[in-house]
Design an enzyme around this catalytic site. Sequence first.
Site, PDB file in Angstrom:
ATOM      1  CD  GLU A 143     -23.858   9.690 -13.696  1.00  0.00           C
ATOM      2  OE1 GLU A 143     -25.081  10.747 -13.795  1.00  0.00           O
ATOM      3  OE2 GLU A 143     -23.181   9.414 -14.745  1.00  0.00           O
ATOM      4  CE1 TYR A 146     -23.181   5.407 -13.807  1.00  0.00           C
ATOM      5  CE2 TYR A 146     -23.792   3.245 -14.880  1.00  0.00           C
ATOM      6  CZ  TYR A 146     -22.878   4.406 -14.732  1.00  0.00           C
ATOM      7  OH  TYR A 146     -21.791   4.439 -15.520  1.00  0.00           O
ATOM      8  NE  ARG A 156      -5.219  -1.254  -7.074  1.00  0.00           N
ATOM      9  CZ  ARG A 156      -3.978  -1.653  -6.611  1.00  0.00           C
ATOM     10  NH1 ARG A 156      -3.880  -2.794  -5.950  1.00  0.00           N
ATOM     11  NH2 ARG A 156      -2.969  -0.835  -6.738  1.00  0.00           N
ATOM     12  CB  THR A 191      -4.404   5.030  -2.114  1.00  0.00           C
ATOM     13  OG1 THR A 191      -3.403   4.890  -1.295  1.00  0.00           O
ATOM     14  CG2 THR A 191      -4.337   5.505  -3.359  1.00  0.00           C
ATOM     15  CE  LYS A 208      -0.017   3.171  -2.573  1.00  0.00           C
ATOM     16  NZ  LYS A 208      -0.765   4.271  -3.246  1.00  0.00           N
ATOM     17  CG  ASP A 231      -0.909  11.635  -1.962  1.00  0.00           C
ATOM     18  OD1 ASP A 231      -1.409  10.614  -1.186  1.00  0.00           O
ATOM     19  OD2 ASP A 231      -0.737  11.549  -3.191  1.00  0.00           O
TER      20      ASP A 231
HETATM   21  C1  LIG Z   1       1.739   9.101  -2.683  1.00  0.00           C
HETATM   22  C2  LIG Z   1       0.759   8.393  -3.499  1.00  0.00           C
HETATM   23  N1  LIG Z   1      -0.178   9.160  -3.896  1.00  0.00           N
HETATM   24  C3  LIG Z   1      -1.164   8.719  -5.142  1.00  0.00           C
HETATM   25  C4  LIG Z   1      -0.996   7.357  -5.573  1.00  0.00           C
HETATM   26  C5  LIG Z   1      -1.892   6.962  -6.635  1.00  0.00           C
HETATM   27  O1  LIG Z   1      -2.637   6.124  -6.176  1.00  0.00           O
HETATM   28  P1  LIG Z   1      -3.304   5.035  -7.463  1.00  0.00           P
HETATM   29  O2  LIG Z   1      -2.266   4.042  -7.832  1.00  0.00           O
HETATM   30  O3  LIG Z   1      -4.471   4.178  -6.835  1.00  0.00           O
HETATM   31  O4  LIG Z   1      -3.697   5.949  -8.491  1.00  0.00           O
HETATM   32  C6  LIG Z   1       0.081   6.634  -5.141  1.00  0.00           C
HETATM   33  C7  LIG Z   1       0.307   5.408  -5.416  1.00  0.00           C
HETATM   34  O5  LIG Z   1       1.415   4.613  -5.437  1.00  0.00           O
HETATM   35  C8  LIG Z   1       0.847   7.352  -3.919  1.00  0.00           C
HETATM   36  O6  LIG Z   1       2.068   6.518  -3.707  1.00  0.00           O
END
Ligand SMILES: Cc1ncc(COP(=O)(O)O)c(C=O)c1O
Length: 412
Positions: A53, A51, A231, A222, A225, A196
Amino acid sequence: MSLLNAIDPVIAGLLSKEYERQQHTLSLIPSENIASEAVLEALGSVASNKYSEGYAGKRYYGGNEIIDQIESLAVERAKTLFGMEHANVQAYSGSPANQAVYLALLQPGDTVMGMALPAGGHLTHGWKVNFSGKIYKAVQYGVDEKGFLDYDAIASLALQEKPKMIICGATAYSRVIDFKRFREIADSVGAYLLADISHIAGLVVGGVHPSPAPYADVITTTTHKTLRGPRGAIIMCRTTELGTKIDKAIFPGLQGGPHNQTTAAIAVCLEEASQPSFQTYAKQIVENAQALASELTAHGFSLVTGGTDNHLLLVDLTNKGLTGQQAEDALNEVGIIANKNMIPGDPRSPFDPSGLRIGTPSITTRGLNSEDMKTLAKIIASVLENREDSSIIATAKKQVLDLCNRYPAYPR
Ligand SMILES: Cc1ncc(COP(=O)(O)O)c(C=O)c1O
């Protein structure tokens, strides 16, 4: 998995089946990849027992001397690789990472502007069923009739709606995103810019997609990918002031203890992504996607925007008299895993849309090259055009298996 087998043979059996499934099918899902065994080892490590935090040097639990080093390494590697001043590696995944940015920068009811889900955006970019569309006033931009981002239309919408934050980045967009232009639009209304880059992070790191680092206030991604890690997610920003807000939004704002095994695995994947071989990999992802795009076009398939600049293509199946669901099912039958997807202006429902989303990150990790894309396109075309022909389907199955055996997901 001998220990697991002894203690829980049911789960061991299912995991073993999933391993075989991954070995004997080709994933064309653009958001999936095949993490290295080094990443998987870190994920299955004793770091999971701890843990932690808080943040390195400021924990709410004792015994974090080693975890502090692991997390600090992950943070430093992220900052170096993406060229940002601050990084947080604790978000449990991409959606919580985006949620943390909203919590850090906005008040409930503030206006946000992101790409609409049916146009290729993500749920967390303001879609109505998601927290981002429920708690905030979400304004959504789309794409033009050919499927391209229309920056003039986005700029006018921003001027009209005056969002406090603009989100760029996508889940199903096959073209380069002009981050500089998004910065200009954000500046025209004094908005924060969140990039993002979940889908394209590996391409950015690999130098085959421009980086948002010079332009975005905050970057989320993320790690599972194109970046090919566990993950998880990373949030990065350019100032200490924003960094403090984001750290507080993650903990204690949204989460408790970080998943240290994931943090360790993120550090490993960032180390892998900093190697020259990763640049070659990223380049090959795009070459494969472009080869697949031109081969499928030659087989009479219609692609949204007419092609791709990145790791994915969006096929409009209308001219083939097929729906996305039918195509997904037919390909699944022969061991090709792809996913149905809405196309811009889709008259059909999200449950059975007109499109198919195809990506090359996973098959490129396996080693498939541009030459193999010809074979793959031929298989896809023959399956989609002859769904009822059992002998063609049987041949396609064998061809897919042959590719899987030639390019194993994990060498045994
Ligand atoms: C552009 C984008 N942002 C955020 C996410 C969210 O990721 P997670 O599925 O890990 O929550 C995704 C997932 O496909 C995504 O394509």
